[in-house]
Scaffold this motif. Structure first.
Motif, PDB file in Angstrom:
ATOM      1  N   ASP A  12      32.363  38.283  25.495  1.00  0.00           N
ATOM      2  CA  ASP A  12      33.012  39.035  26.562  1.00  0.00           C
ATOM      3  C   ASP A  12      33.110  40.489  26.094  1.00  0.00           C
ATOM      4  OD1 ASP A  12      33.349  36.381  27.114  1.00  0.00           O
ATOM      5  OD2 ASP A  12      35.455  36.510  27.627  1.00  0.00           O
ATOM      6  N   LYS A  16      26.918  43.307  28.433  1.00  0.00           N
ATOM      7  CA  LYS A  16      25.820  42.592  29.109  1.00  0.00           C
ATOM      8  C   LYS A  16      25.595  43.094  30.524  1.00  0.00           C
ATOM      9  CE  LYS A  16      27.791  38.607  28.752  1.00  0.00           C
ATOM     10  NZ  LYS A  16      28.340  38.714  30.075  1.00  0.00           N
ATOM     11  N   GLU A  39      26.172  33.777  35.776  1.00  0.00           N
ATOM     12  CA  GLU A  39      26.884  32.500  35.652  1.00  0.00           C
ATOM     13  C   GLU A  39      28.199  32.744  34.916  1.00  0.00           C
ATOM     14  OE1 GLU A  39      24.569  29.466  33.779  1.00  0.00           O
ATOM     15  OE2 GLU A  39      23.122  29.417  35.390  1.00  0.00           O
ATOM     16  N   PRO A  40      29.252  32.030  35.244  1.00  0.00           N
ATOM     17  CA  PRO A  40      29.306  31.164  36.422  1.00  0.00           C
ATOM     18  C   PRO A  40      29.456  32.002  37.689  1.00  0.00           C
ATOM     19  CG  PRO A  40      31.440  31.201  35.306  1.00  0.00           C
ATOM     20  CD  PRO A  40      30.504  32.031  34.473  1.00  0.00           C
ATOM     21  N   ARG A  50      33.438  29.023  39.704  1.00  0.00           N
ATOM     22  CA  ARG A  50      33.899  30.085  38.794  1.00  0.00           C
ATOM     23  C   ARG A  50      35.421  30.283  38.903  1.00  0.00           C
ATOM     24  NH1 ARG A  50      31.920  34.813  36.278  1.00  0.00           N
ATOM     25  NH2 ARG A  50      33.560  36.351  36.126  1.00  0.00           N
ATOM     26  N   LEU A  54      37.904  29.946  35.717  1.00  0.00           N
ATOM     27  CA  LEU A  54      38.575  31.108  35.126  1.00  0.00           C
ATOM     28  C   LEU A  54      40.037  31.225  35.524  1.00  0.00           C
ATOM     29  CD1 LEU A  54      35.812  33.868  35.257  1.00  0.00           C
ATOM     30  CD2 LEU A  54      36.193  32.083  33.570  1.00  0.00           C
ATOM     31  N   TYR A  68      30.605  23.981  34.272  1.00  0.00           N
ATOM     32  CA  TYR A  68      29.592  25.002  33.963  1.00  0.00           C
ATOM     33  C   TYR A  68      28.194  24.452  34.243  1.00  0.00           C
ATOM     34  CZ  TYR A  68      32.842  28.288  31.741  1.00  0.00           C
ATOM     35  OH  TYR A  68      33.836  29.195  31.515  1.00  0.00           O
ATOM     36  N   ARG A  72      25.445  25.719  36.991  1.00  0.00           N
ATOM     37  CA  ARG A  72      24.089  26.084  36.523  1.00  0.00           C
ATOM     38  C   ARG A  72      23.021  25.294  37.278  1.00  0.00           C
ATOM     39  NH1 ARG A  72      25.179  25.913  31.158  1.00  0.00           N
ATOM     40  NH2 ARG A  72      25.889  28.007  31.583  1.00  0.00           N
ATOM     41  N   ARG A  94      24.210  35.667  31.677  1.00  0.00           N
ATOM     42  CA  ARG A  94      24.555  34.357  31.100  1.00  0.00           C
ATOM     43  C   ARG A  94      23.710  33.223  31.683  1.00  0.00           C
ATOM     44  NH1 ARG A  94      28.674  34.753  27.806  1.00  0.00           N
ATOM     45  NH2 ARG A  94      30.361  36.228  28.158  1.00  0.00           N
ATOM     46  N   SER A  98      25.224  30.278  26.917  1.00  0.00           N
ATOM     47  CA  SER A  98      26.676  30.533  26.999  1.00  0.00           C
ATOM     48  C   SER A  98      27.450  29.237  26.824  1.00  0.00           C
ATOM     49  CB  SER A  98      27.052  31.136  28.360  1.00  0.00           C
ATOM     50  OG  SER A  98      26.758  32.504  28.412  1.00  0.00           O
ATOM     51  N   SER A  99      26.951  28.169  27.436  1.00  0.00           N
ATOM     52  CA  SER A  99      27.653  26.888  27.304  1.00  0.00           C
ATOM     53  C   SER A  99      27.612  26.396  25.864  1.00  0.00           C
ATOM     54  CB  SER A  99      27.023  25.823  28.207  1.00  0.00           C
ATOM     55  OG  SER A  99      27.461  25.959  29.528  1.00  0.00           O
ATOM     56  N   TYR A 102      29.956  28.912  23.814  1.00  0.00           N
ATOM     57  CA  TYR A 102      31.404  28.866  24.121  1.00  0.00           C
ATOM     58  C   TYR A 102      31.970  27.452  24.022  1.00  0.00           C
ATOM     59  CZ  TYR A 102      31.724  33.710  25.657  1.00  0.00           C
ATOM     60  OH  TYR A 102      31.737  35.083  25.700  1.00  0.00           O
ATOM     61  N   GLN A 103      31.337  26.489  24.696  1.00  0.00           N
ATOM     62  CA  GLN A 103      31.881  25.137  24.650  1.00  0.00           C
ATOM     63  C   GLN A 103      31.673  24.547  23.257  1.00  0.00           C
ATOM     64  OE1 GLN A 103      30.653  26.290  27.974  1.00  0.00           O
ATOM     65  NE2 GLN A 103      32.864  26.532  27.859  1.00  0.00           N
ATOM     66  N   ARG A 147      38.777  46.955  30.417  1.00  0.00           N
ATOM     67  CA  ARG A 147      38.152  46.756  31.727  1.00  0.00           C
ATOM     68  C   ARG A 147      39.107  46.133  32.726  1.00  0.00           C
ATOM     69  NH1 ARG A 147      33.525  42.750  31.251  1.00  0.00           N
ATOM     70  NH2 ARG A 147      35.420  41.648  30.774  1.00  0.00           N
ATOM     71  N   LEU A 155      40.198  32.572  29.536  1.00  0.00           N
ATOM     72  CA  LEU A 155      39.322  32.425  28.371  1.00  0.00           C
ATOM     73  C   LEU A 155      39.469  33.612  27.426  1.00  0.00           C
ATOM     74  CD1 LEU A 155      36.194  30.971  30.119  1.00  0.00           C
ATOM     75  CD2 LEU A 155      37.724  29.790  28.563  1.00  0.00           C
ATOM     76  N   GLU A 156      39.679  34.790  27.999  1.00  0.00           N
ATOM     77  CA  GLU A 156      39.803  35.974  27.158  1.00  0.00           C
ATOM     78  C   GLU A 156      41.055  35.901  26.282  1.00  0.00           C
ATOM     79  OE1 GLU A 156      37.325  39.050  30.039  1.00  0.00           O
ATOM     80  OE2 GLU A 156      39.478  38.808  30.304  1.00  0.00           O
TER      81      GLU A 156
HETATM   82  P1  TYD Z   1      31.503  36.371  32.460  1.00  0.00           P
HETATM   83  O1  TYD Z   1      31.716  36.471  33.913  1.00  0.00           O
HETATM   84  O2  TYD Z   1      30.166  36.693  31.936  1.00  0.00           O
HETATM   85  O3  TYD Z   1      32.611  37.249  31.760  1.00  0.00           O
HETATM   86  P2  TYD Z   1      32.451  38.461  30.776  1.00  0.00           P
HETATM   87  O4  TYD Z   1      31.915  39.562  31.606  1.00  0.00           O
HETATM   88  O5  TYD Z   1      33.859  38.643  30.316  1.00  0.00           O
HETATM   89  O6  TYD Z   1      31.535  38.052  29.684  1.00  0.00           O
HETATM   90  O7  TYD Z   1      31.868  34.911  31.960  1.00  0.00           O
HETATM   91  C1  TYD Z   1      33.126  34.385  32.216  1.00  0.00           C
HETATM   92  C2  TYD Z   1      33.580  33.511  31.077  1.00  0.00           C
HETATM   93  O8  TYD Z   1      32.941  32.229  31.137  1.00  0.00           O
HETATM   94  C3  TYD Z   1      33.263  34.078  29.703  1.00  0.00           C
HETATM   95  O9  TYD Z   1      34.469  34.086  28.944  1.00  0.00           O
HETATM   96  C4  TYD Z   1      32.300  33.090  29.109  1.00  0.00           C
HETATM   97  C5  TYD Z   1      32.579  31.818  29.834  1.00  0.00           C
HETATM   98  N1  TYD Z   1      31.441  30.869  29.923  1.00  0.00           N
HETATM   99  C6  TYD Z   1      31.482  29.664  29.225  1.00  0.00           C
HETATM  100  O10 TYD Z   1      32.439  29.386  28.492  1.00  0.00           O
HETATM  101  N2  TYD Z   1      30.448  28.783  29.366  1.00  0.00           N
HETATM  102  C7  TYD Z   1      29.380  29.027  30.165  1.00  0.00           C
HETATM  103  O11 TYD Z   1      28.448  28.191  30.276  1.00  0.00           O
HETATM  104  C8  TYD Z   1      29.335  30.285  30.883  1.00  0.00           C
HETATM  105  C9  TYD Z   1      28.181  30.601  31.780  1.00  0.00           C
HETATM  106  C10 TYD Z   1      30.396  31.164  30.743  1.00  0.00           C
END
Ligand code: TYD
Length: 209
Positions: A12, A16, A39-40, A50, A54, A68, A72, A94, A98-99, A102-103, A147, A155-156
């Motif tokens: 984050d 990107k 995504e998402p 999404r 979130l 997620y 996708r 993404r 990302s999955s 992050y996951q 931002r 998540l942040e």
């Molecule tokens: P995003 O909108 O890209 O936020 P940022 O601009 O802050 O990067 O993504 C939202 C959140 O979703 C981000 O914290 C990452 C998370 N994420 C996952 O955990 N798994 C996933 O598969 C995807 C696509 C996103």
């Protein structure tokens, strides 16, 4: 498939979205058919997913991974594949990595099972090239807070430790697939990064022509 599929990955606040916009603009200016997505939330149904992910209730790691993956799957079927089939360049903010990052970084699920779930969801579609904007957890948290005016989403809030684990996962993924990943130091100037990214993409397009 005739088109070119490009994904951007990173923590984050890695910048990107800026790079996605700059690349899309450069491609459109060059007269290419370009589809920008994310995504998402790259589709109408995805926007609802999404919102659940979130801003919804806390949920277990499997429900999260499945949502997620569902986002996708629908994204690929309804938007990405049709665009690639007509020969467009698809640029997504993404995708599957990302999955895994992050996951997988949350450590409750294995990275392999998360990847397999996503690959199943998308029928095995992988990007032709993935730009990884590598950013330290500190820079990432600072940018994200700036931002959103200091207001972080669910998540942040998970904190710097988690972001460092995400970064580590991304680096491992890039090491495993060096031919697909292009790693960039996200602390570089945006224009400088955009020039490098544009060069890589143009070479790919020429190679395929
Ligand atoms: P995003 O909108 O890209 O936020 P940022 O601009 O802050 O990067 O993504 C939202 C959140 O979703 C981000 O914290 C990452 C998370 N994420 C996952 O955990 N798994 C996933 O598969 C995807 C696509 C996103």
């Amino acid at each position: 498939m005739a088109g070119l599929f490009i994904s951007f990955e990173g923590g984050d606040g890695s910048g990107k979205s800026t790079q996605v916009d700059l690349l899309a603009k450069a491609l459109a200016d060059a007269g290419r058919d370009v589809v920008v997505t994310r995504e998402p939330g790259g589709t109408a149904m995805g926007a609802e997913i999404r919102n659940l992910l979130l801003h919804g209730d806390d949920m277990g790691p499997r429900a999260e991974a499945l949502l997620y993956a569902a986002d996708r799957s629908h994204h690929v079927q309804s938007k990405i594949r049709p665009a690639l089939e007509r020969g467009a360049v698809v640029v997504t903010d993404r995708f599957l990595d990302s999955s895994v990052a992050y996951q997988g970084a949350a450590r409750e699920l294995g990275t392999e099972e998360v990847r397999d779930l996503s690959l199943w969801a998308v029928g095995g579609l992988l990007p032709d090239i993935t730009f990884l904007l590598d950013v330290s957890a500190y820079v990432s948290a600072e940018r994200a807070a700036a931002r959103t005016g200091g207001k972080l989403d669910r998540l942040e809030r998970a904190g710097a430790e988690f972001h460092e684990a995400v970064r580590e996962q991304y680096r491992l993924l890039a090491e495993r697939e060096p031919e697909r990943f292009h790693i960039l130091d996200a602390s570089r100037a945006p224009d400088d990064l955009a020039a490098e990214i544009g060069g890589v993409v143009n070479r790919l397009i020429e190679e395929r022509a």
